[in-house]
Design a protein around this motif. Structure first.
Motif, PDB file in Angstrom:
ATOM      1  N   LYS A   8       0.807  -1.217   0.000  1.00 55.99           N
ATOM      2  CA  LYS A   8       0.000   0.000   0.000  1.00 55.99           C
ATOM      3  C   LYS A   8       0.842   1.268   0.000  1.00 55.99           C
ATOM      4  O   LYS A   8       0.372   2.320  -0.352  1.00 55.99           O
ATOM      5  CB  LYS A   8      -0.915   0.026   1.221  1.00 55.99           C
ATOM      6  N   PHE A   9       2.101   1.178   0.445  1.00 58.66           N
ATOM      7  CA  PHE A   9       2.983   2.336   0.512  1.00 58.66           C
ATOM      8  C   PHE A   9       4.418   1.825   0.512  1.00 58.66           C
ATOM      9  O   PHE A   9       4.663   0.625   0.571  1.00 58.66           O
ATOM     10  CB  PHE A   9       2.689   3.199   1.741  1.00 58.66           C
ATOM     11  N   ILE A  10       5.359   2.740   0.461  1.00 59.84           N
ATOM     12  CA  ILE A  10       6.770   2.377   0.365  1.00 59.84           C
ATOM     13  C   ILE A  10       7.228   1.699   1.644  1.00 59.84           C
ATOM     14  O   ILE A  10       6.955   2.162   2.746  1.00 59.84           O
ATOM     15  CB  ILE A  10       7.626   3.627   0.082  1.00 59.84           C
ATOM     16  N   VAL A  23       5.880   5.413   9.622  1.00 58.90           N
ATOM     17  CA  VAL A  23       5.120   5.275  10.861  1.00 58.90           C
ATOM     18  C   VAL A  23       3.698   5.791  10.669  1.00 58.90           C
ATOM     19  O   VAL A  23       2.723   5.137  11.064  1.00 58.90           O
ATOM     20  CB  VAL A  23       5.817   6.013  12.030  1.00 58.90           C
ATOM     21  N   LEU A  24       3.564   6.957  10.056  1.00 56.65           N
ATOM     22  CA  LEU A  24       2.232   7.521   9.828  1.00 56.65           C
ATOM     23  C   LEU A  24       1.405   6.628   8.917  1.00 56.65           C
ATOM     24  O   LEU A  24       0.227   6.375   9.181  1.00 56.65           O
ATOM     25  CB  LEU A  24       2.350   8.926   9.237  1.00 56.65           C
ATOM     26  N   ASP A  25       2.028   6.126   7.845  1.00 59.40           N
ATOM     27  CA  ASP A  25       1.321   5.238   6.916  1.00 59.40           C
ATOM     28  C   ASP A  25       0.865   3.962   7.609  1.00 59.40           C
ATOM     29  O   ASP A  25      -0.269   3.519   7.437  1.00 59.40           O
ATOM     30  CB  ASP A  25       2.214   4.881   5.722  1.00 59.40           C
ATOM     31  N   LEU A  28      -2.074   4.620   9.982  1.00 54.47           N
ATOM     32  CA  LEU A  28      -3.314   4.838   9.233  1.00 54.47           C
ATOM     33  C   LEU A  28      -3.880   3.532   8.686  1.00 54.47           C
ATOM     34  O   LEU A  28      -5.079   3.259   8.801  1.00 54.47           O
ATOM     35  CB  LEU A  28      -3.077   5.824   8.083  1.00 54.47           C
ATOM     36  N   HIS A  29      -3.019   2.719   8.078  1.00 54.98           N
ATOM     37  CA  HIS A  29      -3.483   1.465   7.490  1.00 54.98           C
ATOM     38  C   HIS A  29      -3.941   0.468   8.550  1.00 54.98           C
ATOM     39  O   HIS A  29      -4.953  -0.215   8.364  1.00 54.98           O
ATOM     40  CB  HIS A  29      -2.406   0.866   6.590  1.00 54.98           C
ATOM     41  N   LEU A  35      -6.756  -2.780  13.273  1.00 54.43           N
ATOM     42  CA  LEU A  35      -5.675  -3.536  13.899  1.00 54.43           C
ATOM     43  C   LEU A  35      -4.690  -2.638  14.634  1.00 54.43           C
ATOM     44  O   LEU A  35      -3.646  -3.096  15.079  1.00 54.43           O
ATOM     45  CB  LEU A  35      -4.921  -4.353  12.838  1.00 54.43           C
ATOM     46  N   ARG A  36      -4.992  -1.364  14.758  1.00 53.88           N
ATOM     47  CA  ARG A  36      -4.058  -0.420  15.380  1.00 53.88           C
ATOM     48  C   ARG A  36      -3.703  -0.824  16.813  1.00 53.88           C
ATOM     49  O   ARG A  36      -2.580  -0.642  17.270  1.00 53.88           O
ATOM     50  CB  ARG A  36      -4.663   0.987  15.336  1.00 53.88           C
ATOM     51  N   HIS A  37      -4.663  -1.408  17.521  1.00 57.53           N
ATOM     52  CA  HIS A  37      -4.435  -1.799  18.911  1.00 57.53           C
ATOM     53  C   HIS A  37      -3.339  -2.853  19.052  1.00 57.53           C
ATOM     54  O   HIS A  37      -2.758  -3.001  20.116  1.00 57.53           O
ATOM     55  CB  HIS A  37      -5.738  -2.299  19.546  1.00 57.53           C
TER      56      HIS A  37
END
Length: 124
Positions: A8-10, A23-25, A28-29, A35-37
């Motif tokens: 999804k990103f580099i 870290v930000l990407d 967010l994803h 699944l952030r927890h």
């Protein structure tokens, strides 16, 4: 595991040069996948959630980092290890960016788009 095969990103570079944006990407994803927890301390994530988050994290790091952290089986442990390794970059990047910001002058650019590009680069 929906679309985990598609990056999804580099991926996080082994040098850590893109750590701050990575870290930000990731946050967010993982939030979008609920699944952030799994990367928070004292979480009550299920085994399935941990495995899914670990696969996601491993898919978005450099191959050299994958091999280095091959034995890590918990997304929180991997997250903290990478943080310990690359967090110091904030101390290196911030002073440089503040200096770039203080030196930014509109009259130093021939066209507005060059100025805007440099401005947005500094801000990001």
């Amino acid at each position: 595991i929906e679309n985990i095969k598609n990056q999804k990103f580099i991926a996080l570079d082994i040098s850590g040069k893109n750590y701050l944006s990575w870290v930000l990407d990731v946050k967010l994803h993982l939030s979008a996948k609920k699944l952030r927890h799994t990367i928070n301390e004292d979480n009550a994530a299920s085994n399935e959630e941990r495995v899914t988050a670990l696969i996601f994290l491993r898919h978005h790091i450099d191959n050299g980092l994958k091999y280095e952290y091959l034995t890590v089986e918990n997304p929180l442990e991997l997250w903290q290890s990478l943080n310990d390794r690359f967090e110091h970059l904030k101390a290196v990047v911030l002073p440089k960016v503040l200096n770039d910001w203080s030196q930014l002058r509109f009259q130093n650019f021939k066209i507005v788009s060059e100025y805007n590009f440099t401005l947005f680069k500094i801000v990001s």
